[in-house]
Structure formats: C-alpha cells, structure tokens
Design a protein around this motif. Structure first.
Motif, mmCIF file in Angstrom:
data_model
loop_
_atom_site.group_PDB
_atom_site.id
_atom_site.type_symbol
_atom_site.label_atom_id
_atom_site.label_comp_id
_atom_site.label_asym_id
_atom_site.label_seq_id
_atom_site.Cartn_x
_atom_site.Cartn_y
_atom_site.Cartn_z
ATOM 1 N N ILE A 164 4.220 4.681 -14.884
ATOM 2 C CA ILE A 164 3.395 5.196 -13.807
ATOM 3 C C ILE A 164 3.279 6.764 -13.917
ATOM 4 N N LEU A 165 4.058 7.559 -14.318
ATOM 5 C CA LEU A 165 3.953 9.029 -14.729
ATOM 6 C C LEU A 165 2.660 9.260 -15.829
ATOM 7 N N LEU A 166 2.976 8.691 -16.972
ATOM 8 C CA LEU A 166 1.846 8.721 -17.956
ATOM 9 C C LEU A 166 0.478 8.135 -17.723
ATOM 10 N N SER A 167 0.704 6.857 -17.024
ATOM 11 C CA SER A 167 -0.716 6.484 -16.445
ATOM 12 C C SER A 167 -1.626 6.920 -15.519
ATOM 13 N N ALA B 173 -0.208 11.981 -2.253
ATOM 14 C CA ALA B 173 -0.153 11.251 -3.801
ATOM 15 C C ALA B 173 -0.594 9.737 -3.575
ATOM 16 N N ASP B 174 0.007 9.053 -2.605
ATOM 17 C CA ASP B 174 -0.127 7.716 -2.593
ATOM 18 C C ASP B 174 -1.839 7.464 -2.174
ATOM 19 N N GLN B 175 -2.217 8.190 -1.370
ATOM 20 C CA GLN B 175 -3.731 8.026 -0.710
ATOM 21 C C GLN B 175 -4.588 8.148 -2.135
ATOM 22 N N ALA B 176 -4.090 9.318 -3.024
ATOM 23 C CA ALA B 176 -5.146 9.726 -4.074
ATOM 24 C C ALA B 176 -4.934 8.243 -4.899
ATOM 25 N N GLU B 177 -3.688 7.941 -5.301
ATOM 26 C CA GLU B 177 -3.795 6.533 -5.926
ATOM 27 C C GLU B 177 -4.716 5.625 -5.482
ATOM 28 N N VAL B 178 -4.544 5.306 -4.249
ATOM 29 C CA VAL B 178 -5.352 4.131 -3.567
ATOM 30 C C VAL B 178 -6.826 4.568 -3.850
ATOM 31 N N ALA B 179 -7.231 5.689 -3.725
ATOM 32 C CA ALA B 179 -8.491 6.317 -3.761
ATOM 33 C C ALA B 179 -9.249 6.132 -5.324
ATOM 34 N N LYS B 180 -8.336 6.165 -6.108
ATOM 35 C CA LYS B 180 -8.579 6.327 -7.622
ATOM 36 C C LYS B 180 -8.424 4.879 -8.323
ATOM 37 N N GLY C 154 -7.210 1.769 -6.488
ATOM 38 C CA GLY C 154 -7.459 0.850 -5.665
ATOM 39 C C GLY C 154 -6.042 0.340 -5.070
ATOM 40 N N ASN C 155 -4.742 0.862 -5.683
ATOM 41 C CA ASN C 155 -3.711 0.552 -5.168
ATOM 42 C C ASN C 155 -2.465 1.526 -5.460
ATOM 43 N N VAL C 156 -1.228 1.233 -4.792
ATOM 44 C CA VAL C 156 -0.309 2.214 -5.268
ATOM 45 C C VAL C 156 0.565 1.862 -6.233
ATOM 46 N N ALA C 157 1.048 2.417 -7.492
ATOM 47 C CA ALA C 157 1.919 1.902 -8.225
ATOM 48 C C ALA C 157 3.126 1.715 -7.914
ATOM 49 N N GLY D 211 0.975 -1.220 0.096
ATOM 50 C CA GLY D 211 -0.035 0.095 -0.163
ATOM 51 C C GLY D 211 0.886 1.242 0.067
ATOM 52 N N PRO D 212 0.403 2.164 0.461
ATOM 53 C CA PRO D 212 1.155 3.610 0.425
ATOM 54 C C PRO D 212 2.168 3.661 1.325
ATOM 55 N N VAL D 213 3.329 3.724 0.899
ATOM 56 C CA VAL D 213 4.532 3.821 1.642
ATOM 57 C C VAL D 213 4.581 5.305 2.592
ATOM 58 N N HIS D 214 5.255 4.936 3.793
ATOM 59 C CA HIS D 214 5.371 6.010 4.773
ATOM 60 C C HIS D 214 6.656 6.391 5.155
#
Length: 474
Positions: A262-265, A462-469, A471-474, A11-14
């Motif tokens: 990751i950047l372009l997607s 940014a990680d939290q936004a990825e999870v919300a959109k 479902g996971n962190v790239a 998941g999101p890295v801290h």
C-alpha cells in the motif's frame, strides 16, 4: 457510521475518536519510549565513539593509519545498510501485528549484538576475521535500529492527545539524546585512564554493560499497552469492535493487508518526501563521528572531545521538550526549519574552531548549534514525519523512508574522511554538509503542516483521497 457498524472493505474507515481517546496512555507510552530509546541508543552510540577512537587501532592493519581510520569509520556506516532491511521487515510487522512486540524485539537484538562486540578478539589475534565479525555485529545493530525508532515513535504518537503529539513523541528523541550522553559519559573515564588500559579492556566495558541495558529496557517495555489508534484501525478494517482486538492475546486479529504494498503503490509522495527530510541526519553524523576524529587529529584530546559531545547532548535534554511544546503551539514546520537554518549558519564557525583547536569555541558553538538549535529538528521530526502517513502505513512509511535516508547519511564520516585526504582545511566537508542541509530545508518547506488536525481526521482525509484517485481504499 462507526467502525463497529461498517463492514470490512466497504470504503473509507471511520474511527471512533472518543473510543480511541479513552484508551490512550500518553504518559506511560512516553516513558516507555524514552527509557527504551535511551537504552537502545546507548548501545548504538558507544559504537560511534569506538569507531572514531579505538577500532582503527585494534581491528585493522596499523601499517596504514589513514586507511585504517577510513575502514573503521566505514564499519559505523555499515549498519545503515541493514537499517532499510530492518525497516521493511519490522515496519511491515508493526503495521500488521502492532508496535509493542517490535519494540521488545529490537531491544534484545541490539543488546546481544552490542555485548558480542565487547567480546571480539582483535586483528593481532585472529587477523581479518576480527573486522569481519565486527561488521556482522554492526549489521545486527543496524537491523535493530531499522525498527526501533519507528515503533517507538508510532506508539507514542498514537497514544498522545491530539494537542500534544509533538511534545509526547519528542520524549523518544529525548531518550536517544540521553543514550548518547550515557555512551559518551561511560567512555570519558575509560579514555582518561590512559591508552594501555583503554586499548586493552577499557573500551570493552561500555559494550558489556549492554546486558544491564537489555534487562532494564525489557522490564519497561513488556508492560506497554498497544496503541489504541492502531487497534481502532484494525477493528474498523475487520468490522469488529476495538474490544475484540487484543494484540497481546489473540494474534489472529491483525491487519491482513500488506502495508508495504500500500505504501509504495499509493503513498509514494509522502514516502519520498520523508526520505529526503531524513537526510537531516547527515549533519549530526558529521558532528558526532567525523568531528570527533578531526578534532583529535588537530590536537584536541579524545577525552576533551568526548566531554564536549556529552555536554552538547546533555544540553539537548532541556531544549527538546521546549521545542516540541512550541511545535504543538505554532506548527511543526516553523520550528523544524528555523532550527535547521541556525545550525547551517553556525556549522562553519564550529568547524573552524575544531581546525584552530579553539576549545572554548568548540564547547560554546557545539552547545548552541547542536545542543540548542539542532534539538528543534531532532525533537520535532518524530511527529512531523509520522504525521505524513495514515495509521495503516505509518510504521512502514516512517521506518522505510527514514532508514533509507539515514542509510545514505551513515557513510557521511567515511565520505568526509575520504575527501579530506591531501587536504589541510575543513572547507570541503563543510560545503558538502551545507549542500545536503539546503536540500532538506527546501523539502521541509514543501511538506504539509500537520499540527492542527487529529490523527483520525488525517486518516479520513487519506482514505477519501484514495477513493478519489483509485476508486477504493486499499
């Protein structure tokens, strides 16, 4: 949960902010970025001066002077084609293996290509092969520049204290200004010695001096430590401690993810925004290349125009640290937008001074417009643009977006020269430049303010936004 405890891919890295802060070297990274960028962009800017003053007379058919000038200025723009390619290759390299090696590589590549230009035979000696070789060297310069600023900016940004990120990264642009001062300063005595000397060997000397540039730059950059923010990101991704991530000695510990993918997607919005913002370079390319040629055509001597350029860039050396300090206090957007608005207002009057050969006006307006107010944009953009991306795609994002933007502006002198054919007034060039500047200002107004959050906080968001959109962190 710290990065040491988290399993990779869960998941999101801290990131551990205390561990990152303890390993920062802001002064050393700022000096390395400053000196390296100054030396690197010395090489790049001497080409800009030569393309406006020399290459049209030595590397192209002189039977059509107008077309020779357009082709000469086009070789300046050719480098901007190679910049996005360099951004893709070197940006990906920097986000996977670290920023430092990219900084050393770009320095050597730029120096070798620049030295080679000083050794090239002319059109009279080998015909069309001469401009072909010139273009090859220019493409190598562009490839190098595609990774230079993004690596230096990312390195200094990630070493900087969170309350001084703009000020610290601003020294990179201080270095590029110093490089331009050095470039114009070397050309002034050469041009002042007369056309015969200047066109035979005088113009070559600044290019040969790149050998010294490479040596000094390498001595500075080879001792630079990798950015702790980058090392922490890789450590968190792989589920190891920061101490186990040694970019300099263990190349097996690196990011396995593809930052460009990751950047372009997942970060298309920031990528497109920074690309448009990078069109800020259109105005400065018009100022540093097209205006140099236009002023000469209006009757202002080449040595005077070069002296004006040097004076303007020298004044920026004092303005940039002040603007970047202010941007840490009141925010990036206020400084960036305010400075660029003033440049837009003053641009017409500067061009009119060139048109009327008002040398006093050229010096005073150039000093105020470019030396003072453009420095607000030029000093702040490394932090402003870099902070639009999380650490894992920062170098790829800033490299690709800025270099595509710069590529679009690299042909500004060629476009300006083309639309001036048959014209006896600068107005078409002014209107075109003003339109591009307006687009940049509107885009800057829509960008997020990043001055008052830590890089770790922005990475977490940014990680939290990825999870919300996704479902996971790239």
């Amino acid at each position: 949960m710290s990065e040491q405890d988290q399993s990779p891919g869960s998941g999101p890295v801290h990131l551990d902010e205390a561990a990152i802060a303890s390993r920062r070297q802001p002064k050393k990274s700022a000096i390395a970025a400053l000196v390296g960028s100054a030396l690197e962009y010395y090489d790049f800017f001497i080409y800009a001066s030569a393309s406006a003053l020399v290459f049209n007379r030595l590397f192209f058919d002189k039977s059509d002077p107008g077309m020779a000038l357009i082709l000469s200025l086009a070789t300046f723009g050719v480098a901007y084609i190679a910049r996005p390619i360099g951004a893709v290759v070197l940006g990906r390299w920097g986000d996977r293996r670290g920023r430092r090696d990219v900084m050393v590589f770009t320095l050597f590549l730029m120096g070798i290509a620049t030295f080679a230009i000083g050794c090239l035979p002319t059109y009279e000696q080998i015909g069309v092969t001469a401009p072909a070789l010139l273009v090859v060297c220019r493409l190598l310069q562009g490839f190098s520049a595609g990774g230079e600023q993004s690596s230096a900016n990312s390195m200094s940004l990630e070493h900087a204290p969170d309350n001084r990120r703009s000020f610290t990264t601003g020294w990179t642009m201080f270095g590029t200004q110093l490089g331009q001062v050095m470039a114009a300063g070397v050309f002034i005595p050469m041009a002042a010695m007369g056309d015969e000397f200047f066109l035979s060997i005088g113009w070559r000397i600044p290019f040969w001096l790149s050998a010294i540039v490479v040596l000094v730059g390498w001595l500075i950059r080879r001792t630079l430590e990798e950015a702790p923010q980058f090392e922490a990101q890789v450590a968190a991704e792989k589920g190891v401690s920061m101490e186990e991530v040694s970019i300099r000695t263990d190349r097996s510990i690196k990011s396995e993810k593809d930052p460009m993918k990751i950047l372009l997607s997942r970060y298309r919005g920031p990528w497109l925004r920074v690309l448009i913002l990078s069109l800020h370079n259109f105005e400065t390319t018009i100022f540093s290349v097209w205006a140099l040629s236009y002023g000469r055509d209006q009757g202002i001597g080449a040595d005077i125009m070069l002296l004006q350029t040097t004076a303007v860039q020298f004044s920026a050396l004092f303005a940039i640290p002040l603007w970047t300090w202010l941007a840490d206090k009141i925010g990036r957007k206020k400084v960036y937008i305010g400075g660029y608005l003033m440049v837009l207002v003053l641009l017409y009057f500067y061009m009119n001074s060139l048109h009327t050969t008002n040398i006093t006006g050229v010096f005073v307006l150039g000093f105020v417009m470019q030396g003072i107010f453009y420095s607000a944009v030029n000093g702040v953009w490394p932090a402003f643009y870099g902070e639009q991306f999380p650490t894992k795609v920062r170098m790829s994002g800033t490299a690709l977006s800025t270099q595509i933007g710069f590529a679009l502006t690299g042909f500004a002198p060629t476009i300006a020269a083309a639309i001036m054919v048959g014209q006896d007034h600068f107005l078409p060039v002014f209107l075109l430049t003003a339109a591009v500047m307006a687009v940049v200002l509107i885009t800057a107004a829509t960008a997020k303010e990043t001055a008052f959050k830590t890089l770790t906080e922005m990475d977490r968001e940014a990680d939290q936004a990825e999870v919300a959109k996704y479902g996971n962190v790239a």
